[in-house]
Design a protein around this motif. Structure first.
Motif, PDB file in Angstrom:
ATOM      1  N   ARG A 128      -3.513 -31.342  -4.292  1.00  7.41           N
ATOM      2  CA  ARG A 128      -2.429 -30.450  -3.915  1.00  7.41           C
ATOM      3  C   ARG A 128      -1.142 -30.827  -4.651  1.00  7.41           C
ATOM      4  NH1 ARG A 128       0.255 -30.333   1.543  1.00  7.41           N
ATOM      5  NH2 ARG A 128       1.087 -28.226   1.743  1.00  7.41           N
TER       6      ARG A 128
ATOM      7  N   GLY B 298      -1.470 -30.010  -8.291  1.00 10.98           N
ATOM      8  CA  GLY B 298      -1.335 -28.563  -8.490  1.00 10.98           C
ATOM      9  C   GLY B 298       0.121 -28.121  -8.450  1.00 10.98           C
TER      10      GLY B 298
ATOM     11  N   GLU C 263      -8.072 -27.758  -4.532  1.00 10.62           N
ATOM     12  CA  GLU C 263      -6.651 -27.831  -4.168  1.00 10.62           C
ATOM     13  C   GLU C 263      -5.747 -27.678  -5.385  1.00 10.62           C
ATOM     14  OE1 GLU C 263      -4.884 -28.106  -1.223  1.00 10.62           O
ATOM     15  OE2 GLU C 263      -6.806 -27.576  -0.304  1.00 10.62           O
ATOM     16  N   ILE C 264      -6.150 -28.251  -6.526  1.00  9.40           N
ATOM     17  CA  ILE C 264      -5.352 -28.087  -7.752  1.00  9.40           C
ATOM     18  C   ILE C 264      -5.198 -26.603  -8.052  1.00  9.40           C
ATOM     19  CG2 ILE C 264      -5.326 -28.378 -10.267  1.00  9.40           C
ATOM     20  CD1 ILE C 264      -6.725 -31.044  -9.943  1.00  9.40           C
ATOM     21  N   GLU C 265      -6.336 -25.938  -8.093  1.00 11.43           N
ATOM     22  CA  GLU C 265      -6.363 -24.521  -8.462  1.00 11.43           C
ATOM     23  C   GLU C 265      -5.545 -23.683  -7.469  1.00 11.43           C
ATOM     24  OE1 GLU C 265      -8.009 -21.563 -11.100  1.00 11.43           O
ATOM     25  OE2 GLU C 265      -8.316 -23.731 -11.173  1.00 11.43           O
ATOM     26  N   ARG C 266      -5.798 -23.913  -6.177  1.00 15.05           N
ATOM     27  CA  ARG C 266      -5.133 -23.121  -5.139  1.00 15.05           C
ATOM     28  C   ARG C 266      -3.618 -23.316  -5.198  1.00 15.05           C
ATOM     29  NH1 ARG C 266      -3.120 -23.298  -0.436  1.00 15.05           N
ATOM     30  NH2 ARG C 266      -3.280 -25.559  -0.250  1.00 15.05           N
ATOM     31  N   THR C 267      -3.186 -24.584  -5.301  1.00 12.24           N
ATOM     32  CA  THR C 267      -1.753 -24.866  -5.270  1.00 12.24           C
ATOM     33  C   THR C 267      -1.076 -24.389  -6.546  1.00 12.24           C
ATOM     34  OG1 THR C 267      -2.411 -26.849  -4.060  1.00 12.24           O
ATOM     35  CG2 THR C 267      -0.093 -26.645  -4.625  1.00 12.24           C
ATOM     36  N   LEU C 268      -1.774 -24.551  -7.666  1.00 10.19           N
ATOM     37  CA  LEU C 268      -1.213 -24.052  -8.926  1.00 10.19           C
ATOM     38  C   LEU C 268      -0.998 -22.545  -8.849  1.00 10.19           C
ATOM     39  CD1 LEU C 268      -0.418 -24.204 -11.918  1.00 10.19           C
ATOM     40  CD2 LEU C 268      -2.841 -24.207 -12.495  1.00 10.19           C
ATOM     41  N   ARG C 269      -2.028 -21.831  -8.415  1.00 12.86           N
ATOM     42  CA  ARG C 269      -1.912 -20.364  -8.354  1.00 12.86           C
ATOM     43  C   ARG C 269      -0.823 -19.934  -7.377  1.00 12.86           C
ATOM     44  NH1 ARG C 269      -3.886 -20.270 -12.940  1.00 12.86           N
ATOM     45  NH2 ARG C 269      -6.052 -20.877 -13.127  1.00 12.86           N
TER      46      ARG C 269
END
Lengths: 397, 397
Positions: A308, A311, A342-348
């Motif tokens: 997170r 991200g 979490e990386i992907e979700r938080t980045l987006r």
């Protein structure tokens, strides 16, 4: 033995384009270089005469009659070596002009901070070991590239601070070149990773991308317009200390809330005590990753928080630099599956995207040999830069 | 009427250097441009023949005999105009080739989002009003620069989103140039501020700096190596939406924890309800600033938090881009005294500094006329860019 600085500016540009394309016909250089065919011909003749490129028949092309002639780099035009200092060991690679690795060697050094004198001693020894696997000697190397974590000024050769050096600030470049008797260039290790991607990896057909490395620390290499961006004063790109939480977790730099204090392996190890048996850090981290993979909730949540925060940091980079591609790499990224969601979700959720394709995230699991490969790319890059400078100076004169 | 694209590359470089220096002897161009005296002479002859520069005696120099001859820009070589769209009004400035403002005009437009057609109509009208104060007509303008807040692609002329336009995405540049019958260049308004500083302001003798504007929104202009950096894909530098608090205050972009959601005037107004009498936003903000200045604790704490978040955001920029100078500007910076202590403290506490001079913070209180001045600089900058491109294309051909 550095033929580059004598090249004309169009020859230097043709050389980069041939490197990027692998093998290419003269006529196919006209468009990308925005030069006339006559100028391209003169430039490639210059490169042939300097023995940097060679002709090869285009056996892949269809049609009858004599095959087209392609141009490609001559692998033995020159050789470079590169090395990277890790926590506890050194890796060296010897590369030909095409960037192919001819030999590698690795030796242990004490864990933690070591003195520059010991570093130089061990680098020299490791280089000798690597060269033993080739027909080359130290004197045959056109350049030596060296990467280490910390604050490194490539221009001056000064390492201002490193988690792995006991006597910084120290001019590591001068110490190394005195010992190795060849031109040395040093850089922050994340910049090596970026150069390796630019020259040989996923960035080969890109002009703008970021490489983020996560392991003992967090590193960032920025490629803008086909070249490394080292910050306005040569010490930029300290992504590790971007604040992702005001007054947050304590970082080894002494400040609070740095990205690294949530994401680096020491940060994971700090929380791992609540999830796994106490012990050696590496063993604890292995156990943590295993448990998280098996669905152990506390272990998984440690990785989730790290993902997170990473991200969020990536989103901040995207909003400032607007790159089309981010390449994730480094030891911790071996456990990317624990961080990815979490990386992907938080980045987006935190990067702005205005009716355009969002940034692409690419994961590159690579080992220490490839770090050293990047150090070789650094040496090749410096030779190419010298060529450009030489050309400009001549034009101006 | 754009003479620039016909310039040789050395003449274009000499022109920028003369602009930067104000008045300079030929011989003093040799060093900075790294050209021979013969090349400098040829370049300046070219600029004289193009009527872009003129000679002037160096009356300031000591010594007897004939005074030295200096070169300077010819103010009437060409003229440009620039405009900025604000919330509720438009400002236009007409500039000569030296960047001196010959005339300005301002007209009201409805507050909030307006249609591009109305914008174009009002810009044309305001430009006419400004030109009435000069001997110039629309046809005399070499270029028109226009800045507005939002996501603006300078290359394509497209405004993808703006808080002040109702019909984005829309090609504002094409709409404007069709009406004004002269070359138009558009940009994000923070980039105007950065160009104005680079060409005429505190950045005149700098190659790398940031300009951060704080008012209705938060803007960032990045100057690297003497030129605007617009992000890898032309839409970068969205500092306003850097996350300074995970899951923090709600931003007008719909995300949470953006810097703007703590610092922009609407963010201050949101908290002001607890400190001052309800009413018109501008009146509430004036009352808030007055009370904070007088030591009212709740009012002061609202500014302190804004300063703290801005300081954190600036520290993150410094850690990535490593600039030697940050210039703070914009309406809210009128109340800099209420923010200064927290900005400075938080920046110092969170930016890394490795035995080098820390980043300098400079405050530039400027008004809307200077925004328009920046738009004029954008027009001049585009003419200079066109000169460089023309020179490169010729060299390549």
């Amino acid at each position: 033995m550095n033929p580059h600085p004598d090249l004309s500016s169009s020859a230097a540009r043709a050389l980069s384009e041939i490197r990027r394309r692998g093998a290419v016909a003269r006529v196919d250089l006209v468009g990308p270089l925005d030069l006339s065919f006559a100028t391209v011909s003169a430039a490639t003749t210059e490169l042939m005469e300097a023995a940097l490129i060679e002709e090869t028949p285009d056996t892949a092309a269809p049609g009858r009659g004599r095959p087209r002639t392609l141009l490609r780099l001559r692998p033995d035009a020159l050789h470079v070596a590169g090395a990277k200092l890790n926590d506890g060991f050194i890796t060296v690679a010897v590369l030909d002009f095409c960037g192919d690795v001819l030999a590698t060697a690795s030796t242990d050094v004490p864990k933690g901070r070591i003195a520059t004198a010991l570093l130089v001693e061990q680098l020299d020894r490791t280089l000798h070991a690597a060269l033993r696997g080739t027909a080359l000697e130290k004197g045959d190397l056109a350049a030596f590239g060296f990467g280490l974590p910390g604050f490194v000024e490539t221009e001056s050769g000064l390492c201002r601070w490193s988690p792995l050096l006991s006597d910084a600030p120290v001019n590591v470049r001068d110490a190394l070149s005195a010992r190795l008797s060849c031109p040395v260039v040093i850089d922050n290790d994340a910049n090596l990773a970026a150069l390796a991607e630019l020259w040989f990896g996923k960035g080969r057909h890109e002009t703008d991308f970021l490489v983020v490395t996560v392991e003992h620390g967090v590193g960032l290499g920025i490629v803008l317009d086909g070249a490394l961006f080292r910050g306005a004063r040569g010490l930029g790109a300290e992504f590790a200390h971007m604040k992702v939480q005001i007054d947050g977790a304590l970082c080894r730099c002494g400040q609070r809330g740095c990205l690294e204090a949530y994401v680096a392996d020491y940060a994971l190890a700090r929380e791992a005590g609540l999830a796994v048996e106490p012990g050696d850090r590496d063993a604890m981290l292995e156990a943590l990753a295993r448990q998280a993979t098996e669905g152990h909730e506390i272990s998984a949540s440690i990785y989730r928080r790290a993902g997170r925060m990473l991200g969020l940091g990536l989103a901040n980079l995207v909003n400032i630099l607007d790159p089309p591609l981010i390449i994730l790499s480094g030891e911790t990224i071996r456990h990317h599956h624990l961080l990815a969601e979490e990386i992907e979700r938080t980045l987006r959720a935190n990067a702005l995207s205005i009716d355009r394709p969002p940034v692409r995230l690419s994961v590159h699991r690579w080992g220490d040999q490839l770090w050293a490969h990047g150090a070789g790319a650094l040496a090749l890059d410096r030779l190419a830069m010298a060529a450009g400078d030489g050309a400009e100076a001549r034009q101006a004169g």
